[in-house]
Design an enzyme around this catalytic site. Structure first.
Site, PDB file in Angstrom:
ATOM      1  N   ASN A 166     -13.608  -3.948  -6.418  1.00 30.77           N
ATOM      2  CA  ASN A 166     -12.388  -3.226  -6.048  1.00 30.77           C
ATOM      3  C   ASN A 166     -12.419  -2.990  -4.546  1.00 30.77           C
ATOM      4  O   ASN A 166     -13.476  -2.712  -3.981  1.00 30.77           O
ATOM      5  CB  ASN A 166     -12.302  -1.863  -6.748  1.00 30.77           C
ATOM      6  N   GLY A 167     -11.250  -3.038  -3.904  1.00 27.98           N
ATOM      7  CA  GLY A 167     -11.187  -2.789  -2.468  1.00 27.98           C
ATOM      8  C   GLY A 167     -10.742  -4.025  -1.707  1.00 27.98           C
ATOM      9  O   GLY A 167     -10.258  -5.004  -2.283  1.00 27.98           O
ATOM     10  N   HIS A 194      26.442  12.643   5.002  1.00 24.60           N
ATOM     11  CA  HIS A 194      25.978  11.856   6.149  1.00 24.60           C
ATOM     12  C   HIS A 194      25.525  10.465   5.722  1.00 24.60           C
ATOM     13  O   HIS A 194      24.560   9.926   6.285  1.00 24.60           O
ATOM     14  CB  HIS A 194      24.848  12.614   6.872  1.00 24.60           C
ATOM     15  N   GLU A 235      11.330  13.923  -6.030  1.00 25.02           N
ATOM     16  CA  GLU A 235      10.408  13.595  -7.107  1.00 25.02           C
ATOM     17  C   GLU A 235      11.139  12.984  -8.304  1.00 25.02           C
ATOM     18  O   GLU A 235      10.659  12.029  -8.917  1.00 25.02           O
ATOM     19  CB  GLU A 235       9.629  14.850  -7.529  1.00 25.02           C
ATOM     20  N   TRP A 283      -5.713  -5.578  -9.623  1.00 24.50           N
ATOM     21  CA  TRP A 283      -4.386  -5.353  -9.044  1.00 24.50           C
ATOM     22  C   TRP A 283      -4.359  -6.192  -7.776  1.00 24.50           C
ATOM     23  O   TRP A 283      -5.114  -5.938  -6.842  1.00 24.50           O
ATOM     24  CB  TRP A 283      -4.191  -3.872  -8.751  1.00 24.50           C
TER      25      TRP A 283
END
Length: 612
Positions: free
Chosen positions: A100-101, A508, A485, A74
């Site tokens: 990863n990271g 508003h 959600e 990713w």
């Protein structure tokens, strides 16, 4: 981010790596690759795109070998393309790595390496790391596992890595800090993965690595030690997960399967905790820190995304039942804003994966300042359960779809039990009130079964609004977090812009957007603020808004106003979030499918957000 698989043993590694990467696709990714160590040389296949694209490359090339590493990426540093895909081979071709990271000091390390003549072919921090390890190994004449250890003491940031060396073709070296990594222990073979899902087909014995720990293994042995070179006694655990739990089981997608699993997931979350016969709620973590909870000046809930919405429901529940002040914080903001925390605070940290980087960092901050930390997590053995003082697993089962569904309702179920327990123990709920709430909660799984029967109706409604470009979700009280959600789910998987608002706040600002092209989804079951919601619906209709309403069975007042209604069973106000969210999940799902979206792997999203 996002997924790591590695293997050393007697089997052909390529099929294991590819199947493992498929198991990890749910985590979200944009490129994939594998590397096999063959006769002291690396064979690398990698590509932007899906694991299916990688499979074609492997099928067309050489893919024999019994040791290898694989990765789904990713993108963080560098756009998603072939050259930035993992694995990355070092400049002198000695080492290869998956990672990863994020390595935060990669820029300084890169300049240092370039001054020594090292050229780079990618834009990634990972290529810098593998070259840094190789540079230490060659300059200091170290074995490659020792070079990995030394290098990791000089890098800053988060990592889960697996490294191979052409000169030690039967050895894997792995390490983690701030990003999950699991060692699978077989007979004459070892596996590494970002979680247990790629491993359970081959072995149920695993070692969950802690931060700053590394593993050195070959076909027959492994050793766990810290990057400070302290040898650790490995704790081998048995995985409880079954292979069937990570299969689709006849459903078109994991997301749809997980929506329909919610009655079972909530039942499992309640099991052994909700004691109707004794009129009590039993949760070991609560009992262990009973005094801390009952004497807390306030409770702080920290989470991200869907878990943050569950935390908002928890705020309403705890303040109503226990009369303890509650603050709900985005973990990503909490960790940076120098919050006021003291020893009389209880922090509840919520995460489906148990690996959310911001939530872990917020936990660390709160612990440093003396707070008691209680974790709510779904993944056994994850980092958050190990970082907290106490906690409870949701027992929702593996959630593969990136957009969380059953994890949300399981988290809310746990928060409901915690709130009832607190209310009773503090004397704010009588035994009669406690038992009544517990009885109603016990009936929620069967009521969700009823909610799921609206699936066909929701599909019909979805067809009417699937081409919308914006949507507004409204709710009041306990149902405001449900509106948030619902909007998040629509955004995540259908890519339609949507916003959730407290219904009273519509005037508003958002009311300016309402016209005949704007779907307005109103969560309006019978309850304490029903009449106010009816008034809000009238305001929407006066501006030609297209109203879809979630209502209690038999409702006539909203039915006369709304364009479409979706009925759910009746329940007390505090339990309505568990029911009302289900039609909203189905709505998002069907709209996304009709728009041709990949509901299980929405673009740009990752299941476990292990970097900032």
């Amino acid at each position: 981010m996002c997924g790591i698989v590695a293997y050393v043993g007697k089997q052909q590694a390529s099929p294991i790596l590819l199947k493992g990467l498929q198991r990890l696709e749910y985590r979200g990714y944009d490129s994939a690759g594998i590397c096999l160590n063959q006769n002291e040389s690396f064979v690398v296949h990698k590509t932007a795109g899906k694991v299916s694209d990688l499979q074609k490359l492997v099928d067309a090339g050489i893919h024999e070998g019994t040791i290898g590493i694989g990765h789904t990426r990713w993108a963080t540093h560098g756009e998603p393309n072939d050259r930035n895909a993992h694995p990355h081979v070092s400049f002198h071709k000695r080492l290869v790595i998956v990672h990863n990271g994020i390595i935060e000091n990669f820029s300084a390390l890169k300049v240092r390496l370039q001054s020594k003549g090292v050229d780079f072919v990618s834009d990634t921090d990972t290529e810098v790391l593998v070259n840094f390890i190789e540079d230490i190994m060659l300059e200091e004449n170290l074995p490659f596992d020792e070079a990995v250890r030394v290098a990791l003491n000089e890098v800053h940031g988060a990592y889960a890595i697996v490294v191979m060396d052409t000169q030690e073709p039967r050895k894997l070296v792995a390490a983690r800090k701030g990003s999950p990594l699991v060692l699978g222990v077989g007979i004459g073979e070892f596996f590494f993965a970002s979680d247990a899902s790629p491993i359970i087909e081959y072995t149920k014995k695993v070692v969950y690595l802690n931060d700053s720990e590394m593993v050195v293994c070959d076909d027959h042995h492994f050793i766990v030690k810290t990057i400070q070179n302290e040898v650790k006694t490995a704790k081998i655990q048995e995985i409880e997960m079954e292979l069937e739990a990570i299969e689709k089981g006849g459903y078109d997608s994991f997301m749809l399967k997980e929506i329909f699993e919610q009655p079972r997931a909530i039942t499992d979350s309640l099991r052994g905790r909700l004691d109707l016969h004794g009129g009590t709620i039993k949760m070991a973590g609560l009992e262990e820190y009973r005094a801390k909870f009952l004497n807390a000046n306030r409770i702080i809930i920290i989470a991200c995304g869907t878990s943050w919405h569950a935390g908002l429901v928890g705020e309403y529940l705890i303040e109503e039942f226990a009369r303890i002040p509650v603050e709900v914080e985005y973990a990503s903001e909490f960790r940076y804003r120098d919050p006021v925390i003291n020893q009389n605070d209880v922090v509840i940290a919520i995460s489906q994966s148990g690996e959310t980087a911001d939530t872990l960092a917020a936990i660390d901050l709160a612990k440093q300042r003396g707070a008691t930390i209680f974790g709510i997590c779904n993944v056994i053995g994850a980092s958050i359960p190990r970082a907290t003082h106490a906690g409870a697993y949701t027992h929702a089962g593996p959630e593969i779809g990136v957009a969380s569904t059953k994890a949300f309702t399981a988290q809310v179920s746990l928060l409901t039990m915690i709130s009832i327990w607190l209310g009773k123990e503090k004397g704010n709920l009588s035994q009669t009130e406690t038992l009544s709430l517990m009885t109603e909660l016990e009936q929620i799984p069967s009521k969700i079964e009823e909610c799921l029967k609206v699936n066909a109706l929701v599909e019909e409604i979805s067809a009417k609004i699937k081409d919308s470009t914006n949507a507004l979700y409204l709710g009041r009280g306990y149902l405001f977090p449900v509106a948030l959600e619902g909007a998040l789910k629509l955004k995540e998987i259908s890519y339609i812009h949507a916003e959730g608002y407290p219904a009273a706040e519509m005037k508003h600002g958002p009311i300016a957007l309402i016209d005949e092209a704007m779907p307005v989804i109103v969560v309006a079951p019978k309850g304490a603020q029903y009449d106010k919601l009816v008034s809000n619906i009238q305001e929407v209709k006066a501006r030609k808004g297209n109203v879809i309403a979630i209502v209690t069975e038999g409702d006539t007042e909203v039915k006369a106003l709304a364009d479409y209604i979706i009925e759910i069973p009746d329940a007390p106000d505090p339990l309505l979030p568990l029911l009302t969210v289900v039609p909203l999940q189905l709505l998002s799902y069907h709209i996304a499918v009709m728009r041709g979206c990949n509901v299980d792997q929405p673009r740009n999203l990752a299941k476990s957000v292990t970097v900032e």
